[in-house]
Design a protein around this motif. Sequence first.
Motif, PDB file in Angstrom:
ATOM      1  N   LEU A 154      42.426  20.449 -62.008  1.00  0.00           N
ATOM      2  CA  LEU A 154      41.755  21.310 -62.979  1.00  0.00           C
ATOM      3  C   LEU A 154      40.265  21.000 -63.107  1.00  0.00           C
ATOM      4  O   LEU A 154      39.485  21.867 -63.485  1.00  0.00           O
ATOM      5  CB  LEU A 154      42.446  21.215 -64.341  1.00  0.00           C
ATOM      6  CG  LEU A 154      43.867  21.787 -64.389  1.00  0.00           C
ATOM      7  CD1 LEU A 154      44.499  21.540 -65.748  1.00  0.00           C
ATOM      8  CD2 LEU A 154      43.889  23.257 -64.036  1.00  0.00           C
ATOM      9  N   GLU A 155      39.861  19.783 -62.792  1.00  0.00           N
ATOM     10  CA  GLU A 155      38.446  19.416 -62.825  1.00  0.00           C
ATOM     11  C   GLU A 155      37.698  19.915 -61.599  1.00  0.00           C
ATOM     12  O   GLU A 155      36.470  20.000 -61.624  1.00  0.00           O
ATOM     13  CB  GLU A 155      38.291  17.890 -62.921  1.00  0.00           C
ATOM     14  CG  GLU A 155      38.644  17.316 -64.279  1.00  0.00           C
ATOM     15  CD  GLU A 155      38.626  15.795 -64.291  1.00  0.00           C
ATOM     16  OE1 GLU A 155      38.454  15.167 -63.212  1.00  0.00           O
ATOM     17  OE2 GLU A 155      38.793  15.221 -65.381  1.00  0.00           O
ATOM     18  N   SER A 156      38.422  20.231 -60.526  1.00  0.00           N
ATOM     19  CA  SER A 156      37.758  20.678 -59.302  1.00  0.00           C
ATOM     20  C   SER A 156      37.208  22.095 -59.513  1.00  0.00           C
ATOM     21  O   SER A 156      37.664  22.841 -60.370  1.00  0.00           O
ATOM     22  CB  SER A 156      38.717  20.642 -58.118  1.00  0.00           C
ATOM     23  OG  SER A 156      39.708  21.626 -58.264  1.00  0.00           O
ATOM     24  N   GLY A 157      36.230  22.466 -58.709  1.00  0.00           N
ATOM     25  CA  GLY A 157      35.590  23.765 -58.867  1.00  0.00           C
ATOM     26  C   GLY A 157      36.325  24.917 -58.217  1.00  0.00           C
ATOM     27  O   GLY A 157      36.027  26.079 -58.469  1.00  0.00           O
ATOM     28  N   TYR A 158      37.329  24.608 -57.385  1.00  0.00           N
ATOM     29  CA  TYR A 158      37.985  25.661 -56.619  1.00  0.00           C
ATOM     30  C   TYR A 158      39.456  25.302 -56.441  1.00  0.00           C
ATOM     31  O   TYR A 158      39.786  24.235 -55.933  1.00  0.00           O
ATOM     32  CB  TYR A 158      37.300  25.788 -55.250  1.00  0.00           C
ATOM     33  CG  TYR A 158      37.817  26.897 -54.374  1.00  0.00           C
ATOM     34  CD1 TYR A 158      37.582  28.230 -54.683  1.00  0.00           C
ATOM     35  CD2 TYR A 158      38.544  26.606 -53.227  1.00  0.00           C
ATOM     36  CE1 TYR A 158      38.051  29.244 -53.867  1.00  0.00           C
ATOM     37  CE2 TYR A 158      39.020  27.618 -52.405  1.00  0.00           C
ATOM     38  CZ  TYR A 158      38.772  28.929 -52.732  1.00  0.00           C
ATOM     39  OH  TYR A 158      39.237  29.931 -51.924  1.00  0.00           O
ATOM     40  N   ILE A 159      40.336  26.178 -56.856  1.00  0.00           N
ATOM     41  CA  ILE A 159      41.777  25.953 -56.719  1.00  0.00           C
ATOM     42  C   ILE A 159      42.341  27.049 -55.824  1.00  0.00           C
ATOM     43  O   ILE A 159      42.057  28.226 -56.020  1.00  0.00           O
ATOM     44  CB  ILE A 159      42.490  25.986 -58.092  1.00  0.00           C
ATOM     45  CG1 ILE A 159      41.928  24.895 -59.009  1.00  0.00           C
ATOM     46  CG2 ILE A 159      43.991  25.811 -57.920  1.00  0.00           C
ATOM     47  CD1 ILE A 159      42.473  24.947 -60.419  1.00  0.00           C
ATOM     48  N   GLN A 160      43.152  26.650 -54.859  1.00  0.00           N
ATOM     49  CA  GLN A 160      43.735  27.597 -53.917  1.00  0.00           C
ATOM     50  C   GLN A 160      45.255  27.417 -53.920  1.00  0.00           C
ATOM     51  O   GLN A 160      45.753  26.292 -53.977  1.00  0.00           O
ATOM     52  CB  GLN A 160      43.186  27.319 -52.516  1.00  0.00           C
ATOM     53  CG  GLN A 160      43.362  28.446 -51.564  1.00  0.00           C
ATOM     54  CD  GLN A 160      42.583  28.189 -50.278  1.00  0.00           C
ATOM     55  OE1 GLN A 160      42.080  27.105 -50.031  1.00  0.00           O
ATOM     56  NE2 GLN A 160      42.487  29.196 -49.442  1.00  0.00           N
TER      57      GLN A 160
END
Length: 180
Positions: A154-160
């Motif tokens: 959730l802290e990352s800028g991009y979720i795939q």
Amino acid sequence: PQQEEISYTRNKKKHPGRHALPENLPVREEIIEPAQNTTGMDKIGEEVTETLEYTPASLVKRRVIRPKYKKKGTSQIIIGELPERPLDKSIEEASLLAYIIMRKYVEHMPFYRQIQGFGRDFGWNPAASTLSDWMRECAILLEPLYNVLKRKILESGYIQVDESPIKVLDKDKKGSAHQG
């Protein structure tokens, strides 16, 4: 409202207990002596704990024997400490839990088919409820890891995610599958 008293007698079934481990499995014995010096003590017995361990393509019965000693002239009993296991008071070792989890989530093998495999290959038929309970307890043990992983994602800028449709068999519809 009228009150009436009802009483009856019923026979309680005695719980059959844990199924015995198959005698045909190889046994790996391990003797754990107490940490204290037992010189001059009388051995009065031993505690034997049997658990199941998984090594690739085999189940091995691990037998931990802990001799009990009594100091002469006293009632003090000394015994070695039982090694820590993932689930206390249970027969499975970490290697067996890892194998069952891997088969369920990596190989998509349901419990009933794993049980059939254990029965066929090793003569051991655990109850489906036992595997389910072990899975629930493992999920509880893995919850801190899940929370850290979720926070990092959730802290990352991009979720795939992979939303590819797959065919799902439905036991209520004979010979048909629906898109899942």
